[in-house]
Design a protein around this motif. Structure first.
Motif, short mmCIF file in Angstrom:
data_model
loop_
_atom_site.label_atom_id
_atom_site.label_comp_id
_atom_site.label_asym_id
_atom_site.label_seq_id
_atom_site.Cartn_x
_atom_site.Cartn_y
_atom_site.Cartn_z
N ASP A 36 0.84 -1.20 0.00
CA ASP A 36 0.00 0.00 0.00
C ASP A 36 0.88 1.26 0.00
O ASP A 36 0.62 2.22 -0.73
CB ASP A 36 -0.92 -0.02 1.23
CG ASP A 36 -1.94 1.11 1.18
OD1 ASP A 36 -2.85 1.05 0.34
OD2 ASP A 36 -1.82 2.06 1.98
N MET A 39 2.32 1.79 -3.42
CA MET A 39 1.35 2.36 -4.36
C MET A 39 1.10 3.84 -4.08
O MET A 39 0.89 4.62 -5.00
CB MET A 39 0.03 1.60 -4.30
CG MET A 39 -0.02 0.44 -5.27
SD MET A 39 0.34 0.98 -6.96
CE MET A 39 1.31 -0.42 -7.50
N LYS A 40 1.14 4.22 -2.81
CA LYS A 40 0.98 5.65 -2.49
C LYS A 40 2.15 6.44 -3.08
O LYS A 40 1.97 7.54 -3.59
CB LYS A 40 0.87 5.85 -0.99
CG LYS A 40 -0.52 5.44 -0.47
CD LYS A 40 -0.76 5.92 0.95
CE LYS A 40 -2.23 5.84 1.32
NZ LYS A 40 -2.62 4.51 1.85
N VAL A 42 3.75 5.53 -5.75
CA VAL A 42 3.51 5.56 -7.20
C VAL A 42 2.62 6.76 -7.52
O VAL A 42 2.90 7.54 -8.43
CB VAL A 42 2.82 4.27 -7.70
CG1 VAL A 42 2.44 4.41 -9.17
CG2 VAL A 42 3.72 3.07 -7.54
N GLY A 43 1.54 6.91 -6.74
CA GLY A 43 0.60 8.01 -6.97
C GLY A 43 1.29 9.36 -6.86
O GLY A 43 1.12 10.23 -7.71
N MET A 68 10.53 6.33 -10.53
CA MET A 68 9.45 5.42 -10.90
C MET A 68 9.99 4.07 -11.36
O MET A 68 9.38 3.03 -11.09
CB MET A 68 8.59 6.07 -12.00
CG MET A 68 7.39 5.24 -12.41
SD MET A 68 6.22 4.99 -11.06
CE MET A 68 5.15 6.41 -11.27
N ALA A 87 0.39 -9.74 -13.26
CA ALA A 87 0.62 -8.49 -12.54
C ALA A 87 2.11 -8.10 -12.60
O ALA A 87 2.45 -6.93 -12.82
CB ALA A 87 0.17 -8.63 -11.08
N TRP A 90 2.78 -6.56 -15.94
CA TRP A 90 2.30 -5.17 -16.06
C TRP A 90 3.25 -4.22 -15.34
O TRP A 90 3.56 -3.14 -15.83
CB TRP A 90 0.88 -5.04 -15.50
CG TRP A 90 -0.15 -5.62 -16.42
CD1 TRP A 90 -0.16 -5.56 -17.79
CD2 TRP A 90 -1.32 -6.38 -16.04
NE1 TRP A 90 -1.26 -6.24 -18.27
CE2 TRP A 90 -1.99 -6.73 -17.24
CE3 TRP A 90 -1.87 -6.77 -14.82
CZ2 TRP A 90 -3.18 -7.48 -17.24
CZ3 TRP A 90 -3.05 -7.50 -14.82
CH2 TRP A 90 -3.70 -7.85 -16.02
N CYS A 127 -3.70 -3.39 -14.33
CA CYS A 127 -3.50 -4.11 -13.08
C CYS A 127 -4.61 -3.77 -12.07
O CYS A 127 -5.10 -4.65 -11.37
CB CYS A 127 -2.13 -3.80 -12.49
SG CYS A 127 -1.72 -4.90 -11.11
N TYR A 131 -6.65 -6.46 -9.99
CA TYR A 131 -6.12 -6.73 -8.65
C TYR A 131 -6.42 -5.67 -7.59
O TYR A 131 -6.03 -5.82 -6.44
CB TYR A 131 -4.61 -6.95 -8.73
CG TYR A 131 -4.27 -8.22 -9.48
CD1 TYR A 131 -4.58 -9.47 -8.94
CD2 TYR A 131 -3.70 -8.18 -10.75
CE1 TYR A 131 -4.30 -10.64 -9.63
CE2 TYR A 131 -3.42 -9.34 -11.45
CZ TYR A 131 -3.72 -10.56 -10.89
OH TYR A 131 -3.45 -11.72 -11.58
N TYR A 140 -8.17 1.47 -0.57
CA TYR A 140 -7.81 0.47 -1.56
C TYR A 140 -7.09 -0.73 -0.95
O TYR A 140 -6.28 -0.56 -0.05
CB TYR A 140 -6.92 1.09 -2.64
CG TYR A 140 -7.68 1.98 -3.57
CD1 TYR A 140 -8.63 1.44 -4.43
CD2 TYR A 140 -7.46 3.36 -3.59
CE1 TYR A 140 -9.34 2.25 -5.30
CE2 TYR A 140 -8.17 4.18 -4.45
CZ TYR A 140 -9.11 3.63 -5.30
OH TYR A 140 -9.80 4.43 -6.14
N ILE A 141 -7.44 -1.89 -1.44
CA ILE A 141 -6.79 -3.13 -0.98
C ILE A 141 -6.51 -4.02 -2.19
O ILE A 141 -6.97 -3.74 -3.30
CB ILE A 141 -7.69 -3.91 0.03
CG1 ILE A 141 -9.08 -4.19 -0.60
CG2 ILE A 141 -7.84 -3.17 1.33
CD1 ILE A 141 -9.93 -5.15 0.18
N ILE A 142 -5.76 -5.08 -1.94
CA ILE A 142 -5.48 -6.05 -3.00
C ILE A 142 -6.70 -6.98 -3.12
O ILE A 142 -7.19 -7.49 -2.11
CB ILE A 142 -4.21 -6.87 -2.67
CG1 ILE A 142 -3.00 -5.92 -2.60
CG2 ILE A 142 -3.99 -7.96 -3.71
CD1 ILE A 142 -1.72 -6.58 -2.14
#
Ligand code: HEC
Length: 145
Positions: A36, A39-40, A42-43, A68, A87, A90, A127, A131, A140-142
């Motif tokens: 998580d 991904m934050k 990444v955002g 990145m 995944a 991707w 993705c 997922y 958000y979760i997987i």
């Protein structure tokens, strides 16, 4: 003084090289919580890339894109460890497009950078569709397969 500094840098480079060779997922997230956080980041990094793309700040964009590449490398390693090949593919595609953004931005080729940024963003949706899920609290979760 100089020599000592050289040795430590060389050692560091060696450690990094060995680290990547032996455990490619050295910094990859292991838990859902760590993922998580990844991904934050990444955002946040995409946000910075967009801003620098709009501002035509090629050098800053290249630096974001480099970051990145590392993030997506860890993304791919996470899914490889969980034996989720599509995944991982991707994430690897995202990593490769980020590398192309870095290359283009470094050459001050903003049109090329924009093209690969678009392709990179395509991998996010692929993705997420399969997922990414929303938990009871709306975060958000997987997605459970
Ligand atoms: C290989 C799969 C994969 C790829 C590629 C991927 N994501 Fe994600 N992303 C996920 C999953 C799974 C979640 C939900 C898990 C979570 O957030 O804890 C997620 C969550 C997120 C979140 C929500 C984080 C939060 O909790 O607030 C953002 C933002 C995000 N992704 C952005 C992106 C962007 C932008 C890209 C493309 C540059 C991208 N992701 C590429 C799998 C992926």
């Amino acid at each position: 003084m100089r020599a000592a500094r050289f040795v430590s840098l060389a050692t560091l480079a060696w450690l990094i090289a060995i680290g990547f060779a032996v455990v490619p997922s050295a910094q990859a997230p292991a838990s859902d919580e760590e993922f998580d956080k990844l991904m934050k980041s990444v955002g946040a990094t995409v946000g910075a890339m967009r801003k620098n793309m709009e501002g035509q700040a090629a050098e800053a964009l290249a630096a974001d894109a480099k970051k990145m590449v590392e993030i997506q490398k860890n993304n791919a390693a996470f899914w490889t460890a969980r034996k989720t090949q599509d995944a991982a593919d991707w994430a690897t595609a995202a990593m490769n497009h980020a590398a192309e953004v870095e290359k283009a931005a470094s050459a001050n080729n903003m049109a090329g950078a924009a093209e690969h940024m678009k392709l990179m963003m395509g991998t996010c949706g692929q993705c997420h569709t399969k997922y990414r899920d929303k938990g009871a609290d709306g975060s958000y979760i997987i997605k459970k397969q």
